[in-house]
Design an enzyme around this catalytic site. Sequence first.
Site, PDB file in Angstrom:
ATOM      1  N   SER A 125      55.118  12.031  81.040  1.00  0.00           N
ATOM      2  CA  SER A 125      55.700  13.247  81.626  1.00  0.00           C
ATOM      3  C   SER A 125      55.151  13.353  83.044  1.00  0.00           C
ATOM      4  O   SER A 125      54.066  12.832  83.332  1.00  0.00           O
ATOM      5  CB  SER A 125      55.270  14.472  80.824  1.00  0.00           C
ATOM      6  OG  SER A 125      55.609  15.654  81.524  1.00  0.00           O
ATOM      7  N   TYR A 149      48.438  19.383  76.899  1.00  0.00           N
ATOM      8  CA  TYR A 149      49.626  18.518  77.025  1.00  0.00           C
ATOM      9  C   TYR A 149      49.470  17.579  78.221  1.00  0.00           C
ATOM     10  O   TYR A 149      49.721  16.366  78.120  1.00  0.00           O
ATOM     11  CB  TYR A 149      50.854  19.418  77.192  1.00  0.00           C
ATOM     12  CG  TYR A 149      52.164  18.705  77.354  1.00  0.00           C
ATOM     13  CD1 TYR A 149      52.854  18.193  76.252  1.00  0.00           C
ATOM     14  CD2 TYR A 149      52.765  18.566  78.606  1.00  0.00           C
ATOM     15  CE1 TYR A 149      54.086  17.564  76.399  1.00  0.00           C
ATOM     16  CE2 TYR A 149      53.992  17.937  78.758  1.00  0.00           C
ATOM     17  CZ  TYR A 149      54.643  17.439  77.657  1.00  0.00           C
ATOM     18  OH  TYR A 149      55.865  16.809  77.802  1.00  0.00           O
TER      19      TYR A 149
HETATM   20  P1  NAP Z   1      62.235  17.937  71.178  1.00  0.00           P
HETATM   21  O1  NAP Z   1      63.672  18.323  71.383  1.00  0.00           O
HETATM   22  O2  NAP Z   1      61.298  18.928  70.569  1.00  0.00           O
HETATM   23  O3  NAP Z   1      62.191  16.579  70.369  1.00  0.00           O
HETATM   24  C1  NAP Z   1      60.989  16.042  69.894  1.00  0.00           C
HETATM   25  C2  NAP Z   1      61.213  15.447  68.521  1.00  0.00           C
HETATM   26  O4  NAP Z   1      59.958  14.934  68.058  1.00  0.00           O
HETATM   27  C3  NAP Z   1      61.674  16.510  67.507  1.00  0.00           C
HETATM   28  O5  NAP Z   1      62.694  15.994  66.684  1.00  0.00           O
HETATM   29  C4  NAP Z   1      60.390  16.784  66.739  1.00  0.00           C
HETATM   30  O6  NAP Z   1      60.590  17.227  65.416  1.00  0.00           O
HETATM   31  C5  NAP Z   1      59.741  15.408  66.736  1.00  0.00           C
HETATM   32  N1  NAP Z   1      58.320  15.495  66.417  1.00  0.00           N
HETATM   33  C6  NAP Z   1      57.436  16.447  66.801  1.00  0.00           C
HETATM   34  N2  NAP Z   1      56.227  16.210  66.283  1.00  0.00           N
HETATM   35  C7  NAP Z   1      56.345  15.080  65.541  1.00  0.00           C
HETATM   36  C8  NAP Z   1      55.441  14.346  64.724  1.00  0.00           C
HETATM   37  N3  NAP Z   1      54.171  14.728  64.577  1.00  0.00           N
HETATM   38  N4  NAP Z   1      55.894  13.240  64.085  1.00  0.00           N
HETATM   39  C9  NAP Z   1      57.197  12.850  64.206  1.00  0.00           C
HETATM   40  N5  NAP Z   1      58.104  13.520  64.948  1.00  0.00           N
HETATM   41  C10 NAP Z   1      57.683  14.626  65.603  1.00  0.00           C
HETATM   42  O7  NAP Z   1      61.573  17.526  72.572  1.00  0.00           O
HETATM   43  P2  NAP Z   1      62.150  16.726  73.835  1.00  0.00           P
HETATM   44  O8  NAP Z   1      62.211  17.704  74.957  1.00  0.00           O
HETATM   45  O9  NAP Z   1      63.319  15.902  73.494  1.00  0.00           O
HETATM   46  O10 NAP Z   1      60.876  15.799  74.119  1.00  0.00           O
HETATM   47  C11 NAP Z   1      60.777  14.451  73.688  1.00  0.00           C
HETATM   48  C12 NAP Z   1      59.598  13.827  74.407  1.00  0.00           C
HETATM   49  O11 NAP Z   1      59.823  13.922  75.822  1.00  0.00           O
HETATM   50  C13 NAP Z   1      58.249  14.504  74.153  1.00  0.00           C
HETATM   51  O12 NAP Z   1      57.238  13.525  74.078  1.00  0.00           O
HETATM   52  C14 NAP Z   1      58.058  15.369  75.384  1.00  0.00           C
HETATM   53  O13 NAP Z   1      56.705  15.611  75.651  1.00  0.00           O
HETATM   54  C15 NAP Z   1      58.686  14.493  76.449  1.00  0.00           C
HETATM   55  N6  NAP Z   1      59.106  15.214  77.651  1.00  0.00           N
HETATM   56  C16 NAP Z   1      60.050  16.191  77.582  1.00  0.00           C
HETATM   57  C17 NAP Z   1      60.415  16.856  78.759  1.00  0.00           C
HETATM   58  C18 NAP Z   1      61.446  17.937  78.754  1.00  0.00           C
HETATM   59  O14 NAP Z   1      61.556  18.637  79.777  1.00  0.00           O
HETATM   60  N7  NAP Z   1      62.224  18.129  77.700  1.00  0.00           N
HETATM   61  C19 NAP Z   1      59.808  16.507  79.971  1.00  0.00           C
HETATM   62  C20 NAP Z   1      58.861  15.491  79.996  1.00  0.00           C
HETATM   63  C21 NAP Z   1      58.507  14.838  78.819  1.00  0.00           C
HETATM   64  P3  NAP Z   1      60.595  18.837  65.122  1.00  0.00           P
HETATM   65  O15 NAP Z   1      61.708  19.397  65.944  1.00  0.00           O
HETATM   66  O16 NAP Z   1      60.815  18.898  63.639  1.00  0.00           O
HETATM   67  O17 NAP Z   1      59.235  19.324  65.552  1.00  0.00           O
END
Ligand code: NAP
Length: 251
Positions: free
Chosen positions: A139, A152
Site C-alpha cells: 500500500s 496497518y
Molecule cells: P476488502 O474489500 O475488504 O477485501 C479483502 C478480502 O480479504 C475480503 O474478502 C476479506 O474477507 C478477506 N480477508 C480479510 N481477512 C482475511 C483473513 N484473515 N484470511 C483470509 N481472507 C481475509 O479490501 P480491499 O480494499 O479489496 O483490499 C484488498 C487488499 O488491498 C488489502 O490487503 C488492502 O490492505 C490492500 N489495499 C487496499 C486499498 C484500498 O484503497 N482499497 C489501498 C491499498 C491497499 P472479509 O470481507 O470476510 O473480511
Amino acid sequence: MHGLKDKRVLITGGAGGIGLETARRFLAEGARVALLDLDPAACQRAREILPSLSGILLADVSDAKQVARAFGELDALFGGLDVLINNAGISIRHAFLDITPEEWRKVIEVNLNGVFYVAQQAARRMWAGAGGVILNMGSTNGLTGYHYYADYNASKAGVIELTRSMALELGPKVRVNAVCPGFIMTPMQEAEYTPEMRRSFEVKVPLQRLGKPEDVAALFAFLASDEAAFITGQTFVIDGGEIAGGLASQA
Ligand code: NAP
C-alpha cells in the site's frame, strides 16, 4: 497479456474488493483461478458472480495451519501453482495513542504474518516446480506516513521489505514484486462515503479521481505475465500520483 492462458492462479482475499476484480481479470486472460478467503457466504457470492472459478478454499491467512491445509486442497485442485496474488488484508482506523495490543496483533497477524504464511507455501511449490510469480499486496501506506493507521502502515512496510528479500532468495525461478495502491474505491467503500467525502479525497490526487479495483487488477495481470519477465524485487505504486510530491505538492 502474454503468458497468462491456462496459468494456475491463487488469489487470497479474493471474495471481495480488489481480489474479486483481479479474479475476473485473470479469468478473462484465460487463466485458471482459485480463491482463498475467510467468509463462506462471501465465497458463495463470488462463485455466483464468477462461475468459471476453478475452486474456493476457506482459510484464515493468519493461521499457519489453516493455510497449510488450504494448500493441500490446492494441490489436489491444480497440482501446483504458477501465480500467487497475496492480497488479503485488513485495516482499522484508530489513533496511535488508542491502539490496543489485541488490535495491533490482529493487523500484523493478517497483513504481515498472513502474507508470509501464504507466500512460503506458494514459493515452496514454485521452487520445486517450474517457477512462478508472487505478487504481494502492499500500500502507499507502507511507503509514507498516514494518520490513524500506524499498525496497518507498519504491516505494509513489512510486506514491501519481505518482497525484496524473497526476490533475492527465490530468483531465478520465482519473480516477487509488491503492488502499492493508493485510495481504491471498492464497492464497500463506495457505499460508505458521501459524495463530499469522496470529492475531498479526489482533489488530493493529480489524476483527480480515486482508483478502481480494475486499475489494480490490470497491474497484477501485467506483473504476472511474460511481459514482466525481467521484473523482480520491485514495488509498484498505483495511486493516480497521490504521493508523487509529498508536502511540496500541496499548492
Ligand atoms: P476488502 O474489500 O475488504 O477485501 C479483502 C478480502 O480479504 C475480503 O474478502 C476479506 O474477507 C478477506 N480477508 C480479510 N481477512 C482475511 C483473513 N484473515 N484470511 C483470509 N481472507 C481475509 O479490501 P480491499 O480494499 O479489496 O483490499 C484488498 C487488499 O488491498 C488489502 O490487503 C488492502 O490492505 C490492500 N489495499 C487496499 C486499498 C484500498 O484503497 N482499497 C489501498 C491499498 C491497499 P472479509 O470481507 O470476510 O473480511
